[in-house]
Motif scaffolding. Structure first.
Motif, short mmCIF file in Angstrom:
data_model
loop_
_atom_site.label_atom_id
_atom_site.label_comp_id
_atom_site.label_asym_id
_atom_site.label_seq_id
_atom_site.Cartn_x
_atom_site.Cartn_y
_atom_site.Cartn_z
N ILE A 1 53.96 46.44 49.92
CA ILE A 1 53.34 47.86 50.09
C ILE A 1 51.80 47.24 50.44
CG2 ILE A 1 51.91 50.00 49.52
CD1 ILE A 1 54.09 50.16 47.59
N MET A 2 51.49 46.22 49.90
CA MET A 2 50.09 45.08 49.98
C MET A 2 50.30 44.37 50.65
SD MET A 2 49.35 44.22 46.05
CE MET A 2 50.25 45.20 44.52
N LYS B 1 52.14 44.34 53.61
CA LYS B 1 52.20 45.59 54.62
C LYS B 1 53.11 44.80 55.45
CE LYS B 1 47.70 47.28 55.82
NZ LYS B 1 47.55 46.62 54.19
N CYS C 1 50.83 39.48 38.13
CA CYS C 1 49.66 40.82 38.33
C CYS C 1 48.52 39.86 38.74
CB CYS C 1 49.15 41.62 37.56
SG CYS C 1 51.18 42.53 37.68
N GLU C 2 48.29 38.84 37.92
CA GLU C 2 47.33 37.95 37.96
C GLU C 2 47.47 36.96 39.51
OE1 GLU C 2 45.82 37.66 33.31
OE2 GLU C 2 46.89 35.31 34.39
N GLN D 1 48.88 37.85 42.12
CA GLN D 1 49.30 38.78 43.08
C GLN D 1 48.20 39.01 43.85
OE1 GLN D 1 51.10 39.47 45.70
NE2 GLN D 1 50.91 40.81 46.83
N GLN D 2 47.01 39.03 42.62
CA GLN D 2 45.55 39.69 42.80
C GLN D 2 44.99 38.62 43.55
OE1 GLN D 2 44.31 42.76 42.47
NE2 GLN D 2 42.42 41.80 43.54
N MET D 3 44.90 36.92 42.66
CA MET D 3 44.38 35.62 43.53
C MET D 3 44.98 36.38 45.06
SD MET D 3 45.20 32.95 40.60
CE MET D 3 44.32 31.50 41.66
N LEU E 1 45.80 38.36 47.23
CA LEU E 1 44.69 38.91 47.28
C LEU E 1 43.47 38.47 48.22
CD1 LEU E 1 46.52 42.17 46.50
CD2 LEU E 1 47.04 41.56 48.06
N ASN E 2 43.39 38.00 47.25
CA ASN E 2 41.52 37.79 47.30
C ASN E 2 41.51 36.60 48.26
OD1 ASN E 2 40.88 39.04 44.56
ND2 ASN E 2 40.64 37.48 43.36
N ASN F 1 41.56 36.65 34.10
CA ASN F 1 40.50 37.13 35.61
C ASN F 1 42.23 36.58 36.10
OD1 ASN F 1 38.02 35.53 36.12
ND2 ASN F 1 38.14 34.12 34.38
N PRO F 2 42.43 37.24 37.87
CA PRO F 2 41.13 37.29 38.28
C PRO F 2 40.23 38.59 38.04
CG PRO F 2 42.97 37.23 39.71
CD PRO F 2 43.72 37.37 38.51
N LEU G 1 41.60 42.38 38.73
CA LEU G 1 42.33 42.83 38.32
C LEU G 1 42.58 43.30 37.19
CD1 LEU G 1 46.17 42.92 38.23
CD2 LEU G 1 45.84 41.67 37.07
N TYR G 2 41.47 42.42 36.85
CA TYR G 2 40.88 43.00 34.98
C TYR G 2 39.90 44.46 35.15
CZ TYR G 2 44.65 40.11 32.86
OH TYR G 2 45.77 39.79 32.75
N ASP H 1 45.36 48.55 46.79
CA ASP H 1 45.89 47.88 46.64
C ASP H 1 45.58 47.06 45.31
OD1 ASP H 1 47.13 46.89 49.25
OD2 ASP H 1 45.68 45.46 49.48
N ILE I 1 47.23 49.47 42.54
CA ILE I 1 48.32 49.33 41.99
C ILE I 1 48.97 47.88 41.33
CG2 ILE I 1 51.03 48.26 43.15
CD1 ILE I 1 49.82 50.21 46.28
N LEU I 2 47.96 47.09 41.74
CA LEU I 2 48.47 45.78 40.96
C LEU I 2 47.42 46.36 39.57
CD1 LEU I 2 49.69 43.67 42.10
CD2 LEU I 2 47.63 42.27 42.05
N ALA J 1 49.73 46.13 35.72
CA ALA J 1 49.73 45.33 34.77
C ALA J 1 49.39 45.99 33.45
CB ALA J 1 47.92 44.60 35.30
#
Lengths: 323, 323
Positions: free
Chosen positions: A81-82, A84, A139-140, A142-144, A146-147, B23-24, B27-28, B101, B104-105, B109
């Motif tokens: 999803i994220m 696409k 999750c961390e 994946q967030q990195m 995305l960042n 971190n990141p 996310l938190y 996004d 979702i994430l 978590a």
């Protein structure tokens, strides 16, 4: 090889007898669709092989193996999803075939199911705890990731930390779960975990390479997709490091162009630049270094070599050491 | 009342000492933002009260209480994406304040964290198992809710099953978890679970009513939001049942109008129709019936009345029996 094939078959049989159905069907169909697609079953295999290595009961280890595969497929559904991503394993992704809401929700249900599977064996609480830990790490990661899309300057250490969290920890946890079910001692579990981390790093760098240097038929994804999406992979970061000022500026500019630009042309130009800078070779070198470190950890596990043989063979096959 | 206040304070203190950072930060931050917003802490309170009732250790029950609150907030974050809800508790929703996004994430978590919290006490494996079960049921309920948006004819039994899954099972599980930690016997746990189911049904019908018959200041959501979004709530389904052929057709037509239509006008017309049909009174009757059944289950729990007093008082306060 016989043992590897047997475990693969056993896991396939275990999957086949698992009921992924339920109501409402909009929730359950995407789960079966995703998890029953043919995949390498890498994480279940690592779990089963680690368990087998320490003489654990296969029947017990099949549960965390199923938990890992279910969990992994949950991450794919949400990541798609994220990102696409329209295709995965040569098939439309869940959010594409159904919609984003359904993809969010079936993913959520799969994450919950993964915990339920992990809780089944005698050491269920330990396994579920490991699953919780790795889920948060992923999750961390994946967030990195995305960042990084919007971040101007991603460093190579940051990238490596991201792929450690996004990819390597799950392979490491798969081995750790298998060894935990089998009752291995802490020192051996740690060596196996570190084997998984290094193997995972190596696999991800290989994936970065394959995204560009392979074709859609064998890899199941669009050629050069990472470049089209301006993904700052190791290839890109290495290229920036190796490039002249002029090449660097050009590369950075190309990685600001959006999808509406001529994609093929952009991929070609970036690839030509990578080739000129011998980026592929440089990344392969780092990849092989992780590979070496991985097998040193396997060597350090306190078991006779014949016990490690199946896992070693399996990992060698995957890392391309063995064809 | 002293006991209720004390448990509320203890849970607030437990929340305050819990580290939601990491971190990141993308996310938190949404996790802390959501879970530290003032809320009723309904699910933790039900868990703590049930545990207290059977003489369980509060220190042990605080973990499932935290798990339940974390889990509940995860469902809100994901639901708000699907419902495109801009506000929640008078604050921007996570997907609105950050993006989908991130919503979702961080939700993912939180779901993993909920399992980790549930695993902490001695009976952690049992609690995590209950959490897994309820998580899947809630996904089913949310999917049914999504289906209802496009489904032409939703029946009242279908709607009741949806709210049972989406709302009631979590209240029931909160009570079940508290009683489980305290080591209550199966029969009592079942009565308490059924108390929670009926209470949850009653609360949801109350919510359906409040969505229209309250204002944004006290309820924290937009007045008539369910009508604006064409949500087929109990009010709507009851109105269809009570309406003449002409009114039914008009109501069905109004519930096909999209957001770009004059919202206020539509809400007013629907409300006038509901009032004319005495829909509010009809729904209140059903609500009170669930309420009665709930307290009959509480009566059936095999404990002296004084042990049940705090939970009874708390539930009465919430259901509006006691002011």
């Amino acid at each position: 090889m016989e043992k590897i094939k047997q475990l693969q078959q056993d896991f396939a049989a275990f999957l086949a007898q698992t009921d992924f159905g339920g109501n409402p069907k909009e929730l359950y169909e995407p789960i079966a669709y995703t998890i029953l697609q043919s995949g390498k079953r890498l994480r279940p295999m690592l779990c089963l092989l680690a368990n087998d290595m320490f003489g654990g009961e296969e029947q017990e280890a099949l549960w965390p193996a199923l938990a890992l595969e279910t969990f992994h497929n949950f991450t794919l559904i949400h990541d798609d999803i994220m990102d696409k991503a329209p295709m995965r394993r040569g098939m439309p992704t869940v959010y594409q075939k159904w919609n984003a809401d359904i993809a969010i929700l079936s993913g959520d249900a799969m994450l919950a199911k993964a915990f339920q599977y992990a809780l089944q064996p005698k050491k269920g609480a330990d396994l579920a705890h490991l699953l919780g830990k790795v889920a948060i790490e992923i999750c961390e990661g994946q967030q990195m990731d995305l960042n990084f899309e919007t971040l101007g300057n991603v460093t190579i250490p940051e990238y490596l930390e991201m792929i450690r969290l996004k990819t390597a920890v799950l392979l490491a946890t798969a081995l750790q779960m298998g060894a935990t079910v089998a009752g291995a001692d802490e020192a051996d579990i740690t060596h196996l975990y570190d084997f998984g981390i290094n193997l995972g790093m190596s696999f991800q760098l290989q994936d970065d390479i394959l995204d560009l240097y392979s074709d859609v038929a064998t890899f199941g994804k669009k050629h050069g997709g990472d470049i089209a999406e301006n993904k700052k992979t190791y290839l890109y970061l290495k290229a920036l490091e190796l490039a002249s000022e002029k090449d660097r500026r050009r590369l950075e500019y190309l990685f600001t162009l959006r999808m509406d630009h001529d994609e093929e042309e952009k991929i070609e130009e970036v690839q030509a630049l990578y080739d000129r800078l011998h980026v592929k070779e440089a990344v392969e070198k780092v990849m092989l270094d992780y590979d070496r470190r991985a097998f040193a950890e396997l060597d350090a596990v306190g078991l006779p070599e014949e016990k490690k043989a199946h896992l070693r063979t399996y990992a060698e096959l995957l890392s391309g050491r063995k064809k």
